[in-house]
Structure formats: C-alpha cells, structure tokens
Motif scaffolding. Structure first.
Motif, mmCIF file in Angstrom:
data_model
loop_
_atom_site.group_PDB
_atom_site.id
_atom_site.type_symbol
_atom_site.label_atom_id
_atom_site.label_comp_id
_atom_site.label_asym_id
_atom_site.label_seq_id
_atom_site.Cartn_x
_atom_site.Cartn_y
_atom_site.Cartn_z
ATOM 1 N N GLY A 132 37.029 47.033 38.477
ATOM 2 C CA GLY A 132 36.766 45.571 38.801
ATOM 3 C C GLY A 132 35.476 45.313 39.325
ATOM 4 O O GLY A 132 34.535 46.160 38.985
ATOM 5 N N GLU A 163 34.517 40.087 42.036
ATOM 6 C CA GLU A 163 35.577 38.952 42.071
ATOM 7 C C GLU A 163 37.001 39.445 42.029
ATOM 8 O O GLU A 163 37.992 38.654 42.413
ATOM 9 C CB GLU A 163 35.327 38.144 41.100
ATOM 10 N N TYR A 164 37.342 40.564 41.607
ATOM 11 C CA TYR A 164 38.510 41.204 41.271
ATOM 12 C C TYR A 164 38.683 42.614 41.503
ATOM 13 O O TYR A 164 37.464 43.221 41.069
ATOM 14 C CB TYR A 164 39.452 40.644 40.081
ATOM 15 N N MET A 168 46.215 43.394 39.287
ATOM 16 C CA MET A 168 44.709 42.762 39.507
ATOM 17 C C MET A 168 44.993 41.946 40.559
ATOM 18 O O MET A 168 45.928 41.167 40.963
ATOM 19 C CB MET A 168 44.369 41.978 38.206
ATOM 20 N N GLU A 169 44.063 42.236 41.545
ATOM 21 C CA GLU A 169 43.870 41.464 42.929
ATOM 22 C C GLU A 169 42.537 40.774 43.070
ATOM 23 O O GLU A 169 41.446 41.188 42.662
ATOM 24 C CB GLU A 169 43.960 42.602 44.196
ATOM 25 N N PHE A 170 42.767 39.335 43.092
ATOM 26 C CA PHE A 170 41.523 38.301 42.982
ATOM 27 C C PHE A 170 40.988 38.334 44.248
ATOM 28 O O PHE A 170 41.946 38.045 45.403
ATOM 29 C CB PHE A 170 41.771 37.339 42.619
ATOM 30 N N ASN A 195 47.406 35.986 45.260
ATOM 31 C CA ASN A 195 46.225 36.347 44.606
ATOM 32 C C ASN A 195 46.220 37.829 43.904
ATOM 33 O O ASN A 195 45.168 38.313 43.622
ATOM 34 C CB ASN A 195 45.097 36.485 45.731
ATOM 35 N N THR A 196 47.525 38.302 43.764
ATOM 36 C CA THR A 196 47.767 39.647 43.024
ATOM 37 C C THR A 196 48.791 39.470 41.965
ATOM 38 O O THR A 196 49.576 38.868 42.173
ATOM 39 C CB THR A 196 48.083 40.536 44.148
#
Length: 219
Positions: free
Chosen positions: A80, A83-84, A121-123, A153-154
């Motif tokens: 990542g 941002e993520y 994915m975690e933003f 957000n995930t």
C-alpha cells in the motif's frame, strides 16, 4: 488373427516406446519445476521478499525499468501507500498450471498458472457511503474482482482469475522466470512475443469461461 513382428519392427516399436517414455519424463519434470516455482512465488509474496520476487521476474522487464525503479512499485502493490494499506491473504491459494508450450523459432518454452488472489484493502484517509460502496463493487467487478466491505473504509477483495506467465528462453539462460498477465499494460506487449500474447489471451478467456460454468446454477 495372429500377428508376428519381424526384428526390424520390434526394434522400431521399442525405439518408439523409449522416445515416448522419455518425452513423458521430460514433461513431468517440467511440471514439477513449475509447481515448485509456483509455490515459491506464493511464499515469497507472503513473506514480502521483494528481492526474491524480482529475481524470479522475466529479465526483459528490467530492460525497460531497473530494479531500483521497480522496487517502490512492488512495495506499493503488496503493502500500500499513504492512502491505503494492503494485506495479502497468507494462505496458499488453489492454483492450476497449464501444459508447457513451445515456440521453436524463438527457443522459447512457456506456461500459465491461474489462481485466485485474496487481499484486504484499508483506506486510511476516507470512508465510503452505501452508494459509493455499490459503485466500487460494480467497477471492480468489471475488472474481475469481487468485493465485500467489512467497514466503511475496509474491504475484502478477491481477484477471481489472476494469471502468471512462466517463460524460459535465451533471455533467462533457459531457466524458468515469471511475468504477471497484464494485457492492459504497454510494457507487456513490449516484452512478450505476439504468439505468446495470443495464446495467453485465449488461455485466460477459456479459464474465465470454465470458472463461469462451474459457478452457474445446475439445471
């Protein structure tokens, strides 16, 4: 009705059998090598061993972009950025290796491995409402990915039909190296011979069709 073979016919038959057994032994040996390389690829990704991943990469890649240039790209792809955050599933996925194909004129052997790749994915700087979640799901579905949100957000992501090419030619000193199937990338077309690109596209589409048939409800 009884048939009798003369000496010449017996020798010809035995020679044919020996050649057939020899070819099968070579094929089995190559299949074992590819299976070992595939497992190593997954283990290196899980261990985030970027040096090893680059060592296994088809060397013509580095004629376009050096290892120093690509290292940050690899890290961003597997870890990542600001941002993520990406977390790769540590389990070895089920995978399917194709037969080995040959292009005599290029002294090139190649094969494919298909598998599902799972990640989370975690933003880090944003959250998504329900409408945006639905939009992202639909957009990623068109890219062959299924998505489920576990928070605002995930999300869990499954790349349903990932594919990697294995290539062995004079560029690799006749050792197997790998290259991700990225048909939208101009670099892919610069590196891979046209015959292999066409075969890769056919194999990828056939694999997607087979996956769709397996998912279709039985009548």
């Amino acid at each position: 009705m009884n048939f009798k073979l003369n000496l010449k016919q017996c020798i010809a038959l035995i020679t044919c059998l020996i050649i057939t057994i020899s070819i099968n032994a070579q094929v089995n040996s190559e299949e074992k090598k590819l299976d070992s390389i595939t497992l190593k690829m997954f283990k290196d990704v899980n261990a985030l061993d970027f040096e090893s991943i680059m060592d296994m990469t088809y060397p013509k890649v580095f004629e376009i972009a050096s290892k120093d240039m690509l290292l940050p790209v690899y890290k961003s792809m597997f870890l990542g950025n600001d941002e993520y955050k990406i977390t790769i599933d540590k389990n070895i996925p089920a995978y399917k290796i194709s037969e080995v194909f040959r292009v005599d004129s290029l002294q090139l052997d190649y094969a494919f491995v298909n598998y599902k790749m799972k990640m989370q994915m975690e933003f880090l700087n944003q959250e998504f409402d329900e409408d945006t979640k639905d939009l992202m799901k639909n957009m990623m579905k068109t890219q062959g990915m299924s998505v489920s949100f576990i928070s605002d957000n995930t999300l869990d992501v499954v790349m349903e039909n990932s594919m990697t090419l294995f290539l062995k030619d004079n560029n690799t000193e006749q050792q197997w190296k790998m290259l991700n199937y990225t048909p939208d990338s101009p670099m892919f077309f610069q590196i891979v011979p046209t015959l292999v690109i066409e075969k890769a596209k056919e194999h990828f589409q056939n694999n997607m069709l087979e996956e769709s048939k397996q998912k279709a409800p039985k009548k």
